[in-house]
Structure formats: C-alpha cells, structure tokens
Motif scaffolding. Structure first.
Motif, PDB file in Angstrom:
ATOM      1  N   LYS A   4      24.018 -34.002  33.565  1.00 16.32           N
ATOM      2  CA  LYS A   4      25.381 -34.163  34.071  1.00 16.32           C
ATOM      3  C   LYS A   4      25.458 -33.632  35.505  1.00 16.32           C
ATOM      4  O   LYS A   4      25.074 -32.507  35.802  1.00 16.32           O
ATOM      5  CB  LYS A   4      26.350 -33.406  33.161  1.00 16.32           C
ATOM      6  CG  LYS A   4      27.790 -33.748  33.428  1.00 16.32           C
ATOM      7  CD  LYS A   4      28.327 -34.733  32.375  1.00 16.32           C
ATOM      8  CE  LYS A   4      29.797 -35.043  32.624  1.00 16.32           C
ATOM      9  NZ  LYS A   4      30.047 -36.192  33.461  1.00 16.32           N
ATOM     10  N   ILE A   5      25.947 -34.480  36.407  1.00 19.26           N
ATOM     11  CA  ILE A   5      26.056 -34.099  37.813  1.00 19.26           C
ATOM     12  C   ILE A   5      27.443 -33.512  38.056  1.00 19.26           C
ATOM     13  O   ILE A   5      28.426 -33.991  37.514  1.00 19.26           O
ATOM     14  CB  ILE A   5      25.825 -35.349  38.699  1.00 19.26           C
ATOM     15  CG1 ILE A   5      24.383 -35.829  38.540  1.00 19.26           C
ATOM     16  CG2 ILE A   5      26.137 -35.061  40.147  1.00 19.26           C
ATOM     17  CD1 ILE A   5      24.050 -37.080  39.301  1.00 19.26           C
ATOM     18  N   SER A   6      27.521 -32.462  38.870  1.00 13.14           N
ATOM     19  CA  SER A   6      28.822 -31.794  39.092  1.00 13.14           C
ATOM     20  C   SER A   6      29.763 -32.703  39.879  1.00 13.14           C
ATOM     21  O   SER A   6      29.344 -33.613  40.595  1.00 13.14           O
ATOM     22  CB  SER A   6      28.617 -30.482  39.830  1.00 13.14           C
ATOM     23  OG  SER A   6      28.486 -30.735  41.212  1.00 13.14           O
ATOM     24  N   THR A   7      31.065 -32.425  39.755  1.00 16.04           N
ATOM     25  CA  THR A   7      32.053 -33.269  40.438  1.00 16.04           C
ATOM     26  C   THR A   7      31.883 -33.188  41.953  1.00 16.04           C
ATOM     27  O   THR A   7      32.068 -34.176  42.653  1.00 16.04           O
ATOM     28  CB  THR A   7      33.493 -32.849  40.065  1.00 16.04           C
ATOM     29  OG1 THR A   7      33.660 -31.472  40.376  1.00 16.04           O
ATOM     30  CG2 THR A   7      33.772 -33.059  38.601  1.00 16.04           C
ATOM     31  N   THR A   8      31.508 -32.022  42.459  1.00 11.76           N
ATOM     32  CA  THR A   8      31.282 -31.889  43.904  1.00 11.76           C
ATOM     33  C   THR A   8      30.194 -32.854  44.350  1.00 11.76           C
ATOM     34  O   THR A   8      30.348 -33.600  45.313  1.00 11.76           O
ATOM     35  CB  THR A   8      30.829 -30.449  44.254  1.00 11.76           C
ATOM     36  OG1 THR A   8      31.766 -29.545  43.688  1.00 11.76           O
ATOM     37  CG2 THR A   8      30.724 -30.240  45.732  1.00 11.76           C
ATOM     38  N   ILE A   9      29.069 -32.819  43.626  1.00  7.35           N
ATOM     39  CA  ILE A   9      27.953 -33.696  43.982  1.00  7.35           C
ATOM     40  C   ILE A   9      28.381 -35.159  43.881  1.00  7.35           C
ATOM     41  O   ILE A   9      28.029 -35.986  44.728  1.00  7.35           O
ATOM     42  CB  ILE A   9      26.738 -33.441  43.049  1.00  7.35           C
ATOM     43  CG1 ILE A   9      26.345 -31.973  43.050  1.00  7.35           C
ATOM     44  CG2 ILE A   9      25.576 -34.342  43.393  1.00  7.35           C
ATOM     45  CD1 ILE A   9      25.591 -31.483  44.234  1.00  7.35           C
ATOM     46  N   GLU A  10      29.179 -35.480  42.874  1.00 10.69           N
ATOM     47  CA  GLU A  10      29.633 -36.866  42.721  1.00 10.69           C
ATOM     48  C   GLU A  10      30.438 -37.320  43.935  1.00 10.69           C
ATOM     49  O   GLU A  10      30.308 -38.458  44.385  1.00 10.69           O
ATOM     50  CB  GLU A  10      30.465 -37.023  41.438  1.00 10.69           C
ATOM     51  CG  GLU A  10      29.605 -36.845  40.189  1.00 10.69           C
ATOM     52  CD  GLU A  10      30.274 -37.321  38.910  1.00 10.69           C
ATOM     53  OE1 GLU A  10      29.551 -37.606  37.958  1.00 10.69           O
ATOM     54  OE2 GLU A  10      31.516 -37.416  38.869  1.00 10.69           O
ATOM     55  N   ASP A  11      31.255 -36.411  44.479  1.00  9.19           N
ATOM     56  CA  ASP A  11      32.029 -36.761  45.676  1.00  9.19           C
ATOM     57  C   ASP A  11      31.110 -37.029  46.871  1.00  9.19           C
ATOM     58  O   ASP A  11      31.329 -37.971  47.633  1.00  9.19           O
ATOM     59  CB  ASP A  11      33.028 -35.643  46.014  1.00  9.19           C
ATOM     60  CG  ASP A  11      34.131 -35.517  44.957  1.00  9.19           C
ATOM     61  OD1 ASP A  11      34.298 -36.465  44.169  1.00  9.19           O
ATOM     62  OD2 ASP A  11      34.795 -34.470  44.914  1.00  9.19           O
ATOM     63  N   TYR A  12      30.081 -36.225  47.020  1.00  9.52           N
ATOM     64  CA  TYR A  12      29.112 -36.434  48.111  1.00  9.52           C
ATOM     65  C   TYR A  12      28.402 -37.782  47.917  1.00  9.52           C
ATOM     66  O   TYR A  12      28.193 -38.524  48.862  1.00  9.52           O
ATOM     67  CB  TYR A  12      28.054 -35.325  48.125  1.00  9.52           C
ATOM     68  CG  TYR A  12      28.486 -34.041  48.793  1.00  9.52           C
ATOM     69  CD1 TYR A  12      29.497 -33.262  48.244  1.00  9.52           C
ATOM     70  CD2 TYR A  12      27.854 -33.592  49.950  1.00  9.52           C
ATOM     71  CE1 TYR A  12      29.869 -32.060  48.847  1.00  9.52           C
ATOM     72  CE2 TYR A  12      28.223 -32.398  50.548  1.00  9.52           C
ATOM     73  CZ  TYR A  12      29.236 -31.630  49.992  1.00  9.52           C
ATOM     74  OH  TYR A  12      29.595 -30.451  50.583  1.00  9.52           O
ATOM     75  N   GLU A  99      44.533 -39.791  41.457  1.00 13.31           N
ATOM     76  CA  GLU A  99      44.436 -39.477  40.023  1.00 13.31           C
ATOM     77  C   GLU A  99      43.065 -39.858  39.477  1.00 13.31           C
ATOM     78  O   GLU A  99      42.472 -39.141  38.677  1.00 13.31           O
ATOM     79  CB  GLU A  99      45.529 -40.207  39.241  1.00 13.31           C
ATOM     80  CG  GLU A  99      46.942 -39.783  39.581  1.00 13.31           C
ATOM     81  CD  GLU A  99      47.315 -38.409  39.029  1.00 13.31           C
ATOM     82  OE1 GLU A  99      46.645 -37.940  38.099  1.00 13.31           O
ATOM     83  OE2 GLU A  99      48.275 -37.826  39.548  1.00 13.31           O
ATOM     84  N   ALA A 100      42.563 -41.000  39.926  1.00 15.47           N
ATOM     85  CA  ALA A 100      41.276 -41.488  39.427  1.00 15.47           C
ATOM     86  C   ALA A 100      40.157 -40.522  39.807  1.00 15.47           C
ATOM     87  O   ALA A 100      39.151 -40.401  39.109  1.00 15.47           O
ATOM     88  CB  ALA A 100      40.980 -42.879  39.976  1.00 15.47           C
ATOM     89  N   HIS A 101      40.360 -39.845  40.930  1.00 13.53           N
ATOM     90  CA  HIS A 101      39.401 -38.874  41.420  1.00 13.53           C
ATOM     91  C   HIS A 101      39.098 -37.813  40.366  1.00 13.53           C
ATOM     92  O   HIS A 101      37.968 -37.367  40.224  1.00 13.53           O
ATOM     93  CB  HIS A 101      39.999 -38.211  42.658  1.00 13.53           C
ATOM     94  CG  HIS A 101      39.052 -38.147  43.787  1.00 13.53           C
ATOM     95  ND1 HIS A 101      38.211 -39.181  44.097  1.00 13.53           N
ATOM     96  CD2 HIS A 101      38.794 -37.165  44.675  1.00 13.53           C
ATOM     97  CE1 HIS A 101      37.488 -38.827  45.125  1.00 13.53           C
ATOM     98  NE2 HIS A 101      37.813 -37.618  45.497  1.00 13.53           N
ATOM     99  N   ASP A 102      40.120 -37.377  39.657  1.00 13.82           N
ATOM    100  CA  ASP A 102      39.913 -36.375  38.605  1.00 13.82           C
ATOM    101  C   ASP A 102      39.399 -37.034  37.326  1.00 13.82           C
ATOM    102  O   ASP A 102      38.642 -36.447  36.573  1.00 13.82           O
ATOM    103  CB  ASP A 102      41.236 -35.655  38.290  1.00 13.82           C
ATOM    104  CG  ASP A 102      41.721 -34.859  39.482  1.00 13.82           C
ATOM    105  OD1 ASP A 102      40.871 -34.362  40.236  1.00 13.82           O
ATOM    106  OD2 ASP A 102      42.945 -34.757  39.667  1.00 13.82           O
TER     107      ASP A 102
END
Ligand SMILES: [Zn+2]
Ligand SMILES: [Zn+2]
Length: 218
Positions: A4-12, A99-102
């Motif tokens: 599972k990749i962290s949300t921070t990494i997903e944003d990058y 909203e989709a971001h979360d």
C-alpha cells in the motif's frame, strides 16, 4: 499493488504522471509549489520514492517515473477520476475534485472494476481530463488562448492542474464556464494577458494563465 502506497506518495505520483504526459517535466521546486510543501520535504519524499523504485533522478536532476512508478500513477489517477464520477451524483462538478482527492485512496481493485463497468468505461473525468490510456480522446481540443476573436467554441476540458487551484472551479461554475458550454471569444488583450468570453450573453474575463488550462472544441 503489492504494498500500500501512502497518500502523500500517491499525490506525487499523479503530479509526475501529468507533467510527463504533457511533456513538461517538473523540478523539485515546482513540485513543492504545486503541493504546497517545502523544498526539503519534496527532496525527502523523492528520496523515499527512489528507494522504493517509483522514481529515478535524471542527469538534469529532474524526477522521472520508473515503469513501476508509472503503473502506480496511472492507477491513482484512474481511481481519482472514477471517484469524481461517483461523487458527481451527489455534488456539483466544482466540488468533486477536492472530495475525490480523499476518496481515491480508499478505492479497492474490486470497487475500481465495478465502477468502470457501471460508468461504461469513461474516457475522461467530469472536467474533461483523460483517464490514463485515453489521451487520444482529448487530443483535438485546443487551449482557449489559441482561439481567435469572434470564434464560437465548446468548453471541453479544465486541466488537472487548474482543478487544483483553490476557488477556480467554483468561479468557473458560477460563471457557467463548464464542460459542454458553448461560448464565444469576444476579446483578447495581449498587453493585458486576458481573454474575454461571451457566456450566454454575459462577459467573463480570464487571465492567460487560466485560459491556457481550459481546452475547447471548435
Ligand atoms: Zn480531479
Ligand atoms: Zn476531474
């Protein structure tokens, strides 16, 4: 995805994917700007991503997605766009991106597959941005800055990076500048860097930096 990749990494990952797709590679400084974090934070995160085999740093010191990183990024972006489609049944189009971001981070493979089927394999998000692999669907749309005065066009796409600008989507929605809307370019002032649109009889002026991110069909 194995781990599972962290949300921070997903944003990058999504930002790197979008910039590589558009042929506009981003520096660490630009990433910091886009993500609203400090440059050292970006450096540290990129180091972690490099360690995990998601990015490599090229000779120009720019981060580039590896094959693994690219695959993960596509998956993140696809889930984001599907989440937008899911949420648009409940919220206006100017609200679904945030909203989709979360939401995107908790969509499982099963939910993703079910959504694709339920939504009949959409090629774009509600803002007209292409799902990874469907770039051809948007290839004919041109930025508003390339339209001539007097031309009538249909708004088709508000670029992913514009989706991120606080307040912009609600401003566009209030002024009915939205996908599917027919508008006329009534004025372009190069010295002022503005484009004025006639939207259902009402003039709306946008700066070049925003107009560049809005794509239309002639
Ligand atoms: Zn979005
Ligand atoms: Zn979108």
């Amino acid at each position: 995805m194995a781990e599972k990749i962290s949300t921070t990494i997903e944003d990058y990952l999504s930002l790197l994917y979008i910039s590589e797709r558009d042929g506009e590679p981003v520096s660490g400084a630009r990433l910091a700007d886009l993500l609203g974090v400090s440059a050292p934070t970006v450096t540290n995160t990129l180091k972690r991503m490099k360690r995990d085999g998601l990015v490599e740093i090229d000779e120009a010191h720019l981060p580039k997605l590896t094959k693994n990183g690219d695959e993960s990024a596509r998956s993140v972006l696809r889930r984001h766009m599907l989440a937008e489609w899911m949420l648009i049944r409940l919220l206006s189009w100017s609200k679904v991106h945030q909203e989709a971001h979360d939401f995107e981070h908790s969509i499982s493979d099963d939910v993703e597959a079910a959504l694709i089927e339920e939504l009949n394999q959409p090629e774009t998000c509600p803002h007209g941005n292409p799902l990874p692999g469907y770039e051809a669907a948007v290839a004919d749309w041109i930025p508003l800055t390339q339209v001539k005065v007097g031309q009538q066009v249909t708004i088709r796409r508000i670029h992913e990076l514009a989706e991120e600008i606080p307040g912009l989507l609600s401003y566009l929605e209030e002024n009915e500048i939205e996908p599917g809307q027919v508008v006329q370019v009534s004025d372009i002032l190069v010295f002022n860097q503005t484009v004025t649109l006639d939207v259902k009889g009402k003039p709306v002026t946008l700066g070049f930096s925003i107009a560049r991110q809005i794509f239309v069909e002639i």
